[in-house]
Scaffold this motif. Structure first.
Motif, PDB file in Angstrom:
ATOM      1  N   GLN A  21      94.104 -62.780  69.502  1.00  0.00           N
ATOM      2  CA  GLN A  21      95.450 -62.450  69.035  1.00  0.00           C
ATOM      3  C   GLN A  21      96.387 -62.202  70.213  1.00  0.00           C
ATOM      4  O   GLN A  21      97.538 -62.638  70.203  1.00  0.00           O
ATOM      5  CB  GLN A  21      95.416 -61.224  68.124  1.00  0.00           C
ATOM      6  N   LEU A  22      95.898 -61.516  71.237  1.00  0.00           N
ATOM      7  CA  LEU A  22      96.725 -61.260  72.418  1.00  0.00           C
ATOM      8  C   LEU A  22      97.051 -62.559  73.148  1.00  0.00           C
ATOM      9  O   LEU A  22      98.175 -62.739  73.628  1.00  0.00           O
ATOM     10  CB  LEU A  22      96.031 -60.276  73.359  1.00  0.00           C
ATOM     11  N   VAL A  25      99.820 -64.069  71.291  1.00  0.00           N
ATOM     12  CA  VAL A  25     101.081 -63.378  71.545  1.00  0.00           C
ATOM     13  C   VAL A  25     101.682 -63.850  72.864  1.00  0.00           C
ATOM     14  O   VAL A  25     102.886 -64.147  72.944  1.00  0.00           O
ATOM     15  CB  VAL A  25     100.889 -61.841  71.548  1.00  0.00           C
ATOM     16  N   MET A  28     103.022 -67.287  72.398  1.00  0.00           N
ATOM     17  CA  MET A  28     104.239 -67.245  71.585  1.00  0.00           C
ATOM     18  C   MET A  28     105.435 -66.787  72.419  1.00  0.00           C
ATOM     19  O   MET A  28     106.537 -67.341  72.303  1.00  0.00           O
ATOM     20  CB  MET A  28     104.039 -66.316  70.389  1.00  0.00           C
ATOM     21  N   MET A  29     105.223 -65.780  73.245  1.00  0.00           N
ATOM     22  CA  MET A  29     106.317 -65.269  74.067  1.00  0.00           C
ATOM     23  C   MET A  29     106.737 -66.298  75.114  1.00  0.00           C
ATOM     24  O   MET A  29     107.931 -66.461  75.376  1.00  0.00           O
ATOM     25  CB  MET A  29     105.903 -63.950  74.717  1.00  0.00           C
ATOM     26  N   LYS A  37     107.574 -62.801  64.431  1.00  0.00           N
ATOM     27  CA  LYS A  37     106.211 -63.324  64.484  1.00  0.00           C
ATOM     28  C   LYS A  37     105.429 -62.700  65.637  1.00  0.00           C
ATOM     29  O   LYS A  37     104.249 -62.373  65.498  1.00  0.00           O
ATOM     30  CB  LYS A  37     106.227 -64.843  64.614  1.00  0.00           C
ATOM     31  N   VAL A  38     106.112 -62.510  66.778  1.00  0.00           N
ATOM     32  CA  VAL A  38     105.458 -61.892  67.937  1.00  0.00           C
ATOM     33  C   VAL A  38     105.052 -60.464  67.604  1.00  0.00           C
ATOM     34  O   VAL A  38     103.916 -60.040  67.865  1.00  0.00           O
ATOM     35  CB  VAL A  38     106.381 -61.937  69.177  1.00  0.00           C
ATOM     36  N   GLN A  41     102.017 -60.254  65.298  1.00  0.00           N
ATOM     37  CA  GLN A  41     100.758 -60.490  66.006  1.00  0.00           C
ATOM     38  C   GLN A  41     100.391 -59.309  66.908  1.00  0.00           C
ATOM     39  O   GLN A  41      99.226 -58.945  67.016  1.00  0.00           O
ATOM     40  CB  GLN A  41     100.830 -61.780  66.823  1.00  0.00           C
ATOM     41  N   LEU A  42     101.390 -58.722  67.555  1.00  0.00           N
ATOM     42  CA  LEU A  42     101.125 -57.536  68.384  1.00  0.00           C
ATOM     43  C   LEU A  42     100.577 -56.396  67.538  1.00  0.00           C
ATOM     44  O   LEU A  42      99.646 -55.692  67.945  1.00  0.00           O
ATOM     45  CB  LEU A  42     102.409 -57.075  69.083  1.00  0.00           C
TER      46      LEU A  42
END
Length: 87
Positions: A21-22, A25, A28-29, A37-38, A41-42
């Motif tokens: 997941q990280l 993230v 995504m960033m 969405k970010v 996930q965080l």
């Protein structure tokens, strides 16, 4: 207190999921993904990591209360500090 590695398998699996997941993230960033969405996930990664902490603390407490003589050597202050560090 040492925990049995076999007792840690669910915690390790959860951490591996959180690592994924990280990674998502970060990707995504880097790609400029939508903020909502970010954050979603965080939040999921954070909760997964928190749950691992609780699993570890619960495992330690279980071991303290089920092994003969372990309760006699229980460092209550350390257990409380460890538990509260997750709050």
């Amino acid at each position: 207190m040492q925990l049995d590695p076999t007792d840690l398998k669910p915690a390790i699996a959860r951490l591996k999921r959180a690592r994924g997941q990280l990674d998502a993230v970060i990707r995504m960033m880097e790609e400029g993904e939508d903020c909502q969405k970010v954050v979603t996930q965080l939040s999921a990664a954070s909760k997964a990591i928190d749950r691992v902490g609780y699993l570890v603390v619960a495992g330690g407490m279980k071991k303290c209360f089920t092994q003969p003589g372990a309760a006699d050597t229980l460092d209550e202050e350390a257990m409380v500090k460890m538990f509260l560090s997750l709050a």
